[in-house]
Design an enzyme around this catalytic site. Structure first.
Site, PDB file in Angstrom:
ATOM      1  N   VAL A   1     -41.244  22.056  -9.966  1.00 56.26           N
ATOM      2  CA  VAL A   1     -42.317  21.973  -8.378  1.00 56.26           C
ATOM      3  C   VAL A   1     -41.625  21.176  -7.361  1.00 56.26           C
ATOM      4  O   VAL A   1     -42.100  21.519  -6.725  1.00 56.26           O
ATOM      5  CB  VAL A   1     -43.279  20.053  -8.703  1.00 56.26           C
ATOM      6  CG1 VAL A   1     -43.885  20.315  -9.826  1.00 56.26           C
ATOM      7  CG2 VAL A   1     -42.561  18.746  -9.284  1.00 56.26           C
TER       8      VAL A   1
ATOM      9  N   SER B   1     -46.031  18.954 -12.403  1.00 56.01           N
ATOM     10  CA  SER B   1     -45.583  17.095 -12.389  1.00 56.01           C
ATOM     11  C   SER B   1     -44.375  17.477 -12.923  1.00 56.01           C
ATOM     12  O   SER B   1     -43.917  18.695 -13.067  1.00 56.01           O
ATOM     13  CB  SER B   1     -45.924  16.435 -14.075  1.00 56.01           C
ATOM     14  OG  SER B   1     -45.103  16.774 -14.840  1.00 56.01           O
ATOM     15  N   LYS B   2     -43.676  16.630 -12.097  1.00 53.16           N
ATOM     16  CA  LYS B   2     -41.611  17.210 -11.875  1.00 53.16           C
ATOM     17  C   LYS B   2     -41.298  16.676 -13.583  1.00 53.16           C
ATOM     18  O   LYS B   2     -39.921  17.215 -12.792  1.00 53.16           O
ATOM     19  CB  LYS B   2     -41.490  15.969 -11.045  1.00 53.16           C
ATOM     20  CG  LYS B   2     -41.810  14.675 -10.621  1.00 53.16           C
ATOM     21  CD  LYS B   2     -40.881  13.999  -9.767  1.00 53.16           C
ATOM     22  CE  LYS B   2     -41.171  12.230  -9.609  1.00 53.16           C
ATOM     23  NZ  LYS B   2     -41.009  11.164  -8.859  1.00 53.16           N
ATOM     24  N   ARG B   3     -41.735  16.348 -14.311  1.00 52.89           N
ATOM     25  CA  ARG B   3     -41.165  16.312 -15.182  1.00 52.89           C
ATOM     26  C   ARG B   3     -41.720  17.739 -16.035  1.00 52.89           C
ATOM     27  O   ARG B   3     -40.150  17.895 -17.121  1.00 52.89           O
ATOM     28  CB  ARG B   3     -41.595  15.150 -16.307  1.00 52.89           C
ATOM     29  CG  ARG B   3     -40.561  13.876 -15.849  1.00 52.89           C
ATOM     30  CD  ARG B   3     -41.489  12.682 -16.671  1.00 52.89           C
ATOM     31  NE  ARG B   3     -42.457  12.058 -15.593  1.00 52.89           N
ATOM     32  CZ  ARG B   3     -43.234  11.820 -14.997  1.00 52.89           C
ATOM     33  NH1 ARG B   3     -42.284  11.283 -14.617  1.00 52.89           N
ATOM     34  NH2 ARG B   3     -44.592  11.370 -14.541  1.00 52.89           N
ATOM     35  N   ARG B   4     -42.398  18.205 -15.892  1.00 55.25           N
ATOM     36  CA  ARG B   4     -42.956  18.883 -16.663  1.00 55.25           C
ATOM     37  C   ARG B   4     -42.874  20.795 -16.011  1.00 55.25           C
ATOM     38  O   ARG B   4     -42.311  21.379 -16.830  1.00 55.25           O
ATOM     39  CB  ARG B   4     -44.340  19.384 -17.230  1.00 55.25           C
ATOM     40  CG  ARG B   4     -44.696  19.698 -17.919  1.00 55.25           C
ATOM     41  CD  ARG B   4     -46.221  19.609 -18.603  1.00 55.25           C
ATOM     42  NE  ARG B   4     -47.325  19.957 -17.267  1.00 55.25           N
ATOM     43  CZ  ARG B   4     -48.088  18.479 -17.348  1.00 55.25           C
ATOM     44  NH1 ARG B   4     -48.567  17.422 -18.177  1.00 55.25           N
ATOM     45  NH2 ARG B   4     -48.371  18.329 -16.083  1.00 55.25           N
TER      46      ARG B   4
END
Ligand code: GLU
Length: 469
Positions: free
Chosen positions: A240, A234-237
């Site tokens: 990526v 995920s791009k938040r975590r």
């Protein structure tokens, strides 16, 4: 039949490594089949789209080898809006879709559950079009929808479990499901190779193909990409963005080789292989459908191998963006006029075997270009223990007396200085290294001192000595 595949990213953020993997699989498949790769930017979510993200996708694709001019497009989904509306209209006229003005709360009140899908309330009520009325597809009551999927076999979906889904919103705008199908249809797409997260959409989309009277494509849903905790990237975590890897100094060759190993491997236990081998050997139907682990450590190791395989000149050229800075790469700590290309060329082969990503070149060579080294205080504390002052005094005196300033003489000299104090070379080196480079680890010390030169080395050793009690 000419194979036509498409890659259809939405420009809603940085370009994701999972997207790059799907793009490459499409690209190779088209090439193997003598087909065409179409790039379509799915830009209908106007609130979330930004032109710079489209540009980011194009340049990221370019970087991994899907070059502008080598494919058809880019097309923009928004330009096909008329077709999307016309298809919605056709489905309505054919009785395959109907208008509905129920709110979520209405459905919930009728079904008594917030989890249940739409209950078909308006199926046969003959509601006409109007503001706030969504158009829903009338899914078949019986039978099954069998999806032919090159990766997953024939996933089969019971039609009665598929709700009458929305194809156009209350404001008349067609939703993704329909726009995506209509575009694939107008673009003559024969194979849809995309990420597994779209598998639940597929029976609905296949029903739309059928209803619009066109033979559906062959599908291939490639595995979701997960992190070490088996969570979808995920791009938040997670890191990526392909761009982030590029700016860190991953080579495009290493990156695309690694991406192709997500769920697949070439024959004979090999992992690092020339791109031509992947282009020959990759088979969509060999892709493992289980989630694919994006292992950054492994990617780093791959990248190190790719870096070592470069010619020295290629390596020097590849380091340039980090030696100067770019729009997206921070400038190095030295001023441009302090950089010395000759000195860099002299240490480049030493660095090439030691770094895993190109950005690591900077901390390895900054001591050569800065007027004084950037001292890492933790390294200083570690290296400058008791005896360091005495060792530095002796090293300074011995180095001053050296007739030739070369790595070999420097090494034997320091070895002797260390031996007189009962120190192995490694121990004797530590204070010298920190005094000269500011760090405890780095390029081979004596070669570094040779390139740095007598005066600058001695100046640094004396400066360090002054700091010590
Ligand atoms: N625009 C969709 C996405 O980025 C792609 C849908 C598809 O490949 O069919 O997820």
């Amino acid at each position: 039949m000419t194979v036509r595949v498409r890659f259809a990213p939405s420009p809603t953020g940085m370009f994701h490594v999972g997207g790059a993997r799907s793009a490459l699989q499409n690209w190779i498949y088209a090439k193997q089949q003598g087909g065409v790769f179409v790039l379509r930017i799915e830009d209908t979510d106007a609130a979330r789209n930004r032109p710079e993200w489209t540009e980011g996708i194009l340049s990221a694709l370019d970087w991994i080898g899907i070059e502008r001019g080598g494919y058809e497009g880019p097309y923009f989904q928004s330009q096909n809006a008329g077709e999307h509306r016309a298809a919605a209209q056709r489905l309505h006229e054919a009785g395959r879709a109907y208008y509905c003005d129920c709110t979520r709360e209405d459905v919930q009140a009728r079904t008594g559950s917030q989890y249940q899908g739409y209950d078909g309330y308006h199926r046969d009520r003959g509601l006409g079009p109007g503001e706030g009325r969504a158009l829903r597809f009338r899914t078949p009551d019986e039978g099954v929808t069998v999806v032919v999927d090159l990766v997953r076999g024939e996933p089969t979906f019971e039609n009665k479990l598929i709700e009458d889904f929305v194809i156009a919103r209350g404001d008349g705008s067609p939703v993704f499901l329909l726009a995506n199908v209509v575009d694939d249809m107008t673009m003559g797409i024969t194979h849809v190779i995309r990420a597994e997260e779209h598998l639940p959409n597929t029976p609905k989309q296949q029903l739309l193909w059928d209803a619009l009277g066109v033979k559906p494509p062959i599908w291939a849903h490639v595995p979701v990409v997960v992190n070490e905790k088996r969570q979808k990237l995920s791009k938040r975590r997670d890191k990526v963005a392909l761009e982030a890897y590029k700016d860190e100094g991953y080579l495009a060759g290493a990156m695309r080789n690694y991406l192709m190993l997500l769920g697949w491997a070439p024959s004979g236990d090999r992992e690092i292989v020339p791109w031509s081998v992947i282009e020959d050997e990759f088979r969509l139907d060999e892709v493992n459908p289980s989630p694919a682990f994006f292992d950054e450590k492994k990617l780093r190791a791959f990248n190190g191998e790719y870096i070592r395989a470069l010619g020295v000149d290629e390596f020097v050229a590849a380091c340039q963006p980090w030696l100067t800075g770019t729009d997206t790469i921070a400038p190095p700590p030295w001023q441009p006029e302090e950089f010395d290309a000759e000195a860099f060329a002299a240490v480049a082969p030493l660095a090439q075997t030691r770094i895993a990503v190109l950005s690591e070149i900077v901390p390895n060579v900054d001591f050569l270009f800065l007027a004084s080294p950037l001292i890492d205080e933790a390294a200083w504390a570690k290296a400058m223990k008791e005896g360091a002052a005495d060792l530095l005094d002796a090293a300074i005196a011995a180095f001053e007396a050296l007739a030739t300033w070369d790595a070999e003489s420097l090494k034997s000299t320091l070895e002797a200085v260390g031996a007189e104090r009962g120190l192995k070379l490694g121990k004797a080196q530590a204070p010298v290294r920190v005094a000269v480079t500011g760090r405890t680890v780095g390029l081979p010390l004596f070669e570094s001192l040779e390139v740095l030169g007598r005066e600058r080395t001695l100046t640094r050793l004396r400066a360090a000595r002054v700091r010590l009690p």
